[in-house]
Write a protein that holds these residues in place. Structure first.
Motif, PDB file in Angstrom:
ATOM      1  N   ASN A 325      38.113  41.320  45.658  1.00 29.16           N
ATOM      2  CA  ASN A 325      37.380  42.113  44.667  1.00 29.16           C
ATOM      3  C   ASN A 325      37.724  43.586  44.795  1.00 29.16           C
ATOM      4  OD1 ASN A 325      36.033  39.939  43.514  1.00 29.16           O
ATOM      5  ND2 ASN A 325      34.301  40.091  44.909  1.00 29.16           N
ATOM      6  N   TRP A 326      37.725  44.092  46.026  1.00 33.54           N
ATOM      7  CA  TRP A 326      37.933  45.524  46.215  1.00 33.54           C
ATOM      8  C   TRP A 326      39.356  45.951  45.883  1.00 33.54           C
ATOM      9  CZ3 TRP A 326      41.642  46.363  49.859  1.00 33.54           C
ATOM     10  CH2 TRP A 326      41.806  45.402  50.865  1.00 33.54           C
ATOM     11  N   SER A 327      40.337  45.051  46.012  1.00 38.91           N
ATOM     12  CA  SER A 327      41.710  45.437  45.642  1.00 38.91           C
ATOM     13  C   SER A 327      41.860  45.471  44.124  1.00 38.91           C
ATOM     14  CB  SER A 327      42.734  44.491  46.270  1.00 38.91           C
ATOM     15  OG  SER A 327      42.629  43.175  45.772  1.00 38.91           O
ATOM     16  N   VAL A 328      41.147  44.583  43.429  1.00 35.61           N
ATOM     17  CA  VAL A 328      41.160  44.569  41.968  1.00 35.61           C
ATOM     18  C   VAL A 328      40.432  45.785  41.405  1.00 35.61           C
ATOM     19  CG1 VAL A 328      40.234  43.344  39.976  1.00 35.61           C
ATOM     20  CG2 VAL A 328      41.375  42.071  41.786  1.00 35.61           C
ATOM     21  N   MET A 329      39.353  46.195  42.084  1.00 38.87           N
ATOM     22  CA  MET A 329      38.499  47.281  41.597  1.00 38.87           C
ATOM     23  C   MET A 329      38.886  48.641  42.172  1.00 38.87           C
ATOM     24  SD  MET A 329      34.798  45.413  41.972  1.00 38.87           S
ATOM     25  CE  MET A 329      34.501  43.749  41.402  1.00 38.87           C
TER      26      MET A 329
END
Length: 497
Positions: A325-329
């Motif tokens: 999630n954090w790499s996408v966001m």
């Protein structure tokens, strides 16, 4: 020639001790789109709209000049202009919170997992849902963006922001000072796990008294094959999970083994004794007095690191590429819930993410003022570029940006391959709603501050201090938080199976 480095503030997702990866300007020959669906003159006869845009970064001297040129272009393309506002790195989140709460007029704003918290503000109602807008006015974005970006950035099943088209997965590498590797004929091809570093670290410790074998900082955390529900909190789900069980990472055999190795390295003198107080290893990096550290990578990262430090670096994988999630966001643009022109805002974002002329103007300024083109997709910065040096990663589709002369021609093709190589985390798209356990989370944060760095860096005996930390975490309400997380995750799995 002026070579401008545009460092990526996706550093927030890099582990400390690593240098920030550059999101250097680059490009391709993607076709220009004139409007929301590539139709020139859409909205003809209507009064032009001015969109208000807030983005992150050091305010640039020539911003107004470039903004004027941008508006000439967008007025012709989508019958809209944009007022660009930049807020500096350290003040962005706080000021955006205040302005959003006060209902200040704005249309588009930068958000991320690490700045003006995307998930939190989506749940607060700061952003407009954009699923319908993407279909009606953002088809170009849907065409160019890997579906995993939008899947992973959903909040409670809804998209509220347009992720930047950049590196999609996160992959860790062991990064090495090639000067010392060559000097001692070290074989990094055998390095993959934390334990496999030991013979190399031992060689440097015994032969280079002025060098730091393992150059880590207080934020270092061993890899143990888990995805964390809250960064640097002990709640996690195994990357190869079959039961989606939320566990206390300090109680897992994988983390216990890694922590024992870290303790051995600390006691052997491979890690700086003052590691729990170190925010960076810049002195050692600049002087070349280190052997290895760990960093998040992207295609051609070794070249970027080497150019930055002025001596060669090489790397070898420490993990597989995983889409979190954090790499996408890591970089997103959202439309304000207060926007009076949401359709036009999406038209602008669509143009920004599909039109190389606009994308490079926003990124690099005015041709023959701030840069000159050497070919269709290669450019060279001019001296005036110092007055307009934008953070490339924060402004949309990175893969439309022009290449620097030093960049390989296949740069963006390799980024695409890297993105395709990523394996989604089993909880990609799940975002833990902590609203029912806010008191416990605050207390857990205090416990984490007391124990986390010392345990993770090997500074203290992990068996003794992990037991103490677990006891305090439980007293602070960890079981209650894990139960709530498990309940939400079970519901999410059932809905998304």
């Amino acid at each position: 020639m002026v070579y401008k480095k545009k460092w990526s503030m996706a550093a927030s997702v890099l582990l400390a001790g690593s240098l920030v990866l550059s999101a250097c300007s680059g490009g391709n020959n993607a076709p220009s789109q004139s409007g929301s669906n590539g139709q020139a003159g859409e909205g003809a006869g209507e009064a032009p709209v001015e969109l208000i845009w807030y983005t992150i970064g050091t305010p640039q001297k020539d911003l107004a000049m470039v903004n004027e040129e941008i508006n000439k272009y967008t007025l012709d393309k989508i019958n809209a202009t944009v007022k660009m506002n930049m807020l500096d790195w350290g003040e962005y989140s706080q000021k955006m919170q205040v302005m959003t709460a006060s209902g200040e007029a704005m249309d588009i704003m930068f958000t991320a997992s690490w700045a003006f918290d995307y998930v939190q503000n989506a749940r607060k109602g700061a952003f407009m849902p954009i699923d319908d807008l993407l279909q009606s006015h953002g088809q170009g974005i849907l065409d160019v963006l890997d579906p995993a970006f939008l899947e992973g950035s959903k909040v409670d099943g809804v998209n509220y922001g347009v992720p930047a088209n950049k590196e999609l997965p996160a992959q860790e590498v062991w990064r090495f000072n090639k000067q010392l590797v060559d000097k001692y004929n070290l074989d990094i091809s055998q390095v993959s796990t934390l334990e496999s570093l030991e013979p190399l670290l031992k060689t440097i410790k015994e032969n280079e008294p002025g060098a730091i074998p393992f150059a880590i900082t207080k934020d270092f955390m061993p890899l143990a094959g888990y995805d964390y529900l809250i960064e640097k909190m002990p709640m996690a789900v195994k990357l190869d999970t079959e039961d989606y069980k939320v566990v206390n990472i300090l109680e897992t055999p994988e983390m216990k083994q890694e922590l024992q190795t870290m303790r051995k390295y600390y006691q052997a003198g491979y890690i700086p004794t003052e590691v729990t107080t170190l925010d960076s290893m810049s002195d050692a990096h600049n002087a070349g007095t280190w052997l290895t550290d760990r960093a998040a990578t992207q295609p051609f990262a070794d070249n970027l690191w080497s150019a930055s430090l002025g001596y060669p670096l090489i790397s070898t994988p420490a993990s597989e590429p995983v889409i979190y999630n954090w790499s996408v966001m890591g970089s997103m643009q959202a439309i304000s819930a207060n926007s009076k022109h949401p359709e036009k805002a999406m038209e602008f974002l669509n143009l920004l993410n599909t039109d190389p002329v606009l994308r490079n103007m926003v990124d690099s300024g005015i041709e023959d003022v701030h840069y000159k083109k050497l070919s269709d997709n290669v450019f060279e910065n001019l001296p005036e570029s110092k007055n307009y040096d934008m953070p490339t990663f924060s402004l949309g589709n990175v893969m439309l940006t022009y290449l620097n002369p030093e960049d390989p021609e296949n740069k963006w093709e390799e980024f695409q391959k890297f993105n395709e190589s990523g394996t989604p985390s089993p909880i990609l798209g799940f975002n833990f709603d902590t609203s029912e356990v806010t008191t416990e989370i605050a207390t857990l944060q205090n416990v984490k501050e007391e124990f986390w760095s010392a345990i993770m860096t090997g500074t203290v005996d992990p068996e003794e201090y992990s037991a103490k930390a677990i006891e305090k975490f439980k007293a602070a309400g960890l079981d209650r938080v894990m139960e709530e997380a498990q309940r939400q995750l079970d519901e999410w799995v059932a809905a998304n199976q």
